[in-house]
Design a protein around this motif. Structure first.
Motif, PDB file in Angstrom:
ATOM      1  N   LYS A  53      19.819   0.001   7.952  1.00 54.31           N
ATOM      2  CA  LYS A  53      19.597  -0.621   6.641  1.00 54.31           C
ATOM      3  C   LYS A  53      18.494   0.113   5.888  1.00 54.31           C
ATOM      4  N   ASN A  54      18.797   0.600   4.698  1.00 54.23           N
ATOM      5  CA  ASN A  54      17.829   1.350   3.895  1.00 54.23           C
ATOM      6  C   ASN A  54      16.710   0.431   3.410  1.00 54.23           C
ATOM      7  N   ARG A  55      15.483   0.962   3.470  1.00 52.49           N
ATOM      8  CA  ARG A  55      14.320   0.205   2.976  1.00 52.49           C
ATOM      9  C   ARG A  55      13.126   1.144   2.853  1.00 52.49           C
ATOM     10  N   GLU A  56      12.104   0.671   2.171  1.00 50.39           N
ATOM     11  CA  GLU A  56      10.840   1.407   2.035  1.00 50.39           C
ATOM     12  C   GLU A  56       9.719   0.387   2.113  1.00 50.39           C
ATOM     13  N   ASP A  57       8.709   0.677   2.943  1.00 54.91           N
ATOM     14  CA  ASP A  57       7.571  -0.220   3.126  1.00 54.91           C
ATOM     15  C   ASP A  57       6.275   0.570   3.137  1.00 54.91           C
ATOM     16  N   VAL A  58       5.220  -0.054   2.664  1.00 55.71           N
ATOM     17  CA  VAL A  58       3.886   0.553   2.698  1.00 55.71           C
ATOM     18  C   VAL A  58       3.047  -0.247   3.692  1.00 55.71           C
ATOM     19  N   PHE A  59       2.435   0.468   4.632  1.00 57.75           N
ATOM     20  CA  PHE A  59       1.559  -0.152   5.620  1.00 57.75           C
ATOM     21  C   PHE A  59       0.120   0.244   5.298  1.00 57.75           C
ATOM     22  N   GLN A  60      -0.772  -0.746   5.280  1.00 62.24           N
ATOM     23  CA  GLN A  60      -2.171  -0.501   4.917  1.00 62.24           C
ATOM     24  C   GLN A  60      -3.093  -0.831   6.080  1.00 62.24           C
ATOM     25  N   THR A  61      -4.182  -0.075   6.157  1.00 67.29           N
ATOM     26  CA  THR A  61      -5.231  -0.372   7.129  1.00 67.29           C
ATOM     27  C   THR A  61      -6.327  -1.158   6.432  1.00 67.29           C
ATOM     28  N   SER A  62      -7.217  -1.746   7.206  1.00 66.59           N
ATOM     29  CA  SER A  62      -8.291  -2.542   6.612  1.00 66.59           C
ATOM     30  C   SER A  62      -9.278  -1.692   5.821  1.00 66.59           C
ATOM     31  N   ASP A  63      -9.316  -0.370   6.108  1.00 67.03           N
ATOM     32  CA  ASP A  63     -10.251   0.491   5.384  1.00 67.03           C
ATOM     33  C   ASP A  63      -9.588   1.267   4.246  1.00 67.03           C
ATOM     34  N   GLY A  64      -8.389   0.827   3.814  1.00 67.60           N
ATOM     35  CA  GLY A  64      -7.755   1.444   2.652  1.00 67.60           C
ATOM     36  C   GLY A  64      -6.735   2.529   2.949  1.00 67.60           C
ATOM     37  N   GLY A  65      -6.436   2.774   4.213  1.00 62.44           N
ATOM     38  CA  GLY A  65      -5.432   3.774   4.548  1.00 62.44           C
ATOM     39  C   GLY A  65      -4.032   3.258   4.272  1.00 62.44           C
ATOM     40  N   THR A  66      -3.150   4.147   3.818  1.00 58.21           N
ATOM     41  CA  THR A  66      -1.767   3.746   3.549  1.00 58.21           C
ATOM     42  C   THR A  66      -0.773   4.763   4.108  1.00 58.21           C
TER      43      THR A  66
END
Length: 115
Positions: A53-66
């Motif tokens: 299944k096609n999708r796009e997600d952004v994962f973030q760290t607590s210090d602003g990393g993506t």
């Protein structure tokens, strides 16, 4: 050429053809519908998605990393990341069980799994 030699050559040819067909079946979609993309951050699973299944997600760290994860046409990859070395982006696309993308600065691991 003797009869025995002909039979041996035919057997070798049949085995080679069977091996080639097995390899093609494995590479060309032996069931991507059952495969999953497992995303872990700091050792905790934060995402579990079907590879089909096609999708796009952004994962973030607590210090602003993506990290931006893209799943499209049976492949997964990190398209963007704001880490310094971008090894995760340069890893490229993964699609087979056991393949991994890792972003060590953001402690993010993307893995293909059969479930």
């Amino acid at each position: 050429m003797t009869q025995k030699r002909k039979r041996e050559l035919i057997l070798i040819a049949v085995l080679c053809l069977a091996a080639l067909l097995l390899l093609l079946w494995q590479r060309l979609g032996s069931g991507k519908h059952g495969m999953r993309v497992i995303v872990s951050q700091n050792g905790t699973v934060v995402g579990d998605y079907p590879l089909s299944k096609n999708r796009e997600d952004v994962f973030q760290t607590s210090d602003g990393g993506t990290n931006t994860l893209v799943i499209h046409d049976g492949e997964a990859w990190i398209s963007e990341a704001n880490c310094p070395d971008k090894v995760c982006v340069h890893t490229g696309r993964i699609s087979r069980p056991g393949e991994i993308i890792a972003c060590l600065p953001h402690r993010l691991v993307v893995q293909i799994s059969e479930r």
